[in-house]
Motif scaffolding. Structure first.
Motif, short mmCIF file in Angstrom:
data_model
loop_
_atom_site.label_atom_id
_atom_site.label_comp_id
_atom_site.label_asym_id
_atom_site.label_seq_id
_atom_site.Cartn_x
_atom_site.Cartn_y
_atom_site.Cartn_z
N THR A 35 0.82 -1.21 0.00
CA THR A 35 0.00 0.00 0.00
C THR A 35 0.85 1.26 0.00
OG1 THR A 35 -0.14 -0.04 2.40
CG2 THR A 35 -1.94 -1.09 1.16
N THR A 36 2.07 1.16 0.49
CA THR A 36 2.97 2.30 0.47
C THR A 36 4.31 1.83 -0.07
OG1 THR A 36 3.65 1.89 2.74
CG2 THR A 36 1.86 3.47 2.41
N ASN A 58 -1.16 1.46 -8.36
CA ASN A 58 -0.73 0.09 -8.11
C ASN A 58 -0.39 -0.59 -9.43
OD1 ASN A 58 -0.80 -2.80 -7.66
ND2 ASN A 58 -1.62 -2.33 -5.66
N TYR A 89 1.54 5.59 -3.49
CA TYR A 89 0.42 4.99 -2.75
C TYR A 89 -0.35 4.11 -3.71
CZ TYR A 89 -3.71 4.70 0.25
OH TYR A 89 -4.74 4.24 1.01
N SER A 90 -0.63 2.89 -3.30
CA SER A 90 -1.17 1.91 -4.26
C SER A 90 -2.65 2.08 -4.59
CB SER A 90 -0.91 0.49 -3.78
OG SER A 90 -1.72 0.19 -2.67
N ARG A 91 -3.40 2.84 -3.84
CA ARG A 91 -4.81 2.97 -4.16
C ARG A 91 -4.99 3.59 -5.55
NH1 ARG A 91 -9.68 4.40 -0.32
NH2 ARG A 91 -8.57 2.75 0.70
N ASP A 92 -4.17 4.56 -5.88
CA ASP A 92 -4.28 5.19 -7.20
C ASP A 92 -3.06 4.93 -8.09
OD1 ASP A 92 -2.45 6.76 -5.90
OD2 ASP A 92 -3.46 8.65 -6.25
N ALA A 117 -11.35 0.66 -9.49
CA ALA A 117 -11.77 -0.29 -8.46
C ALA A 117 -13.29 -0.38 -8.36
CB ALA A 117 -11.18 0.11 -7.11
N SER A 118 -14.00 0.58 -8.91
CA SER A 118 -15.46 0.55 -8.83
C SER A 118 -16.06 1.34 -9.99
CB SER A 118 -15.95 1.15 -7.51
OG SER A 118 -15.73 2.55 -7.49
#
Length: 119
Positions: free
Chosen positions: A49-50, A70, A65-68, A93-94
């Protein structure tokens, strides 16, 4: 006797396949190209994640940061772009994240055609 039916099985295609070129079939199987770190056939999954920072607090490999950001989705994005003949593809992701991205890309005066009922 065991291999007698193999020629007819390989010549028959399941319904709905249409005419798939060898290049398209290969692109679908490869899923976006070679995985550069370990040359694995299946793309790697990165659960981090980091990411590590340098002493100056920068991110030397460019990811923060892996949310945006990855790398897990990049092979699928490359495969989709290639199969669709596009320059790039983006995965989200959605559906909500995808819709927000589309609407944020619109400029004042742009128009969007959307269904009357949408989730």
């Amino acid at each position: 006797a065991r291999h007698e039916g193999m020629a007819s099985l390989s010549a028959a295609r399941p319904r709905g396949w249409g005419d798939v070129s060898p290049e398209t079939a290969t692109a679908q199987m490869r899923g976006g190209g070679d995985e550069p770190l370990y040359d694995s056939i299946s793309p790697a999954v990165f659960p981090s994640t980091t990411y590590a920072r340098s002493p100056d607090l920068s991110y030397p490999k460019g990811r923060c940061y892996s949310r945006d950001d990855n790398p897990t989705v990049e092979p699928a994005e490359r495969a989709l772009a290639s199969l669709e003949g596009g320059g790039e593809a983006l995965l989200f992701a959605s559906g909500s994240a995808a819709a927000v991205a589309v609407f944020r890309a619109l400029r004042p005066g742009d128009h969007a055609v959307i269904p009357g009922v949408m989730y």
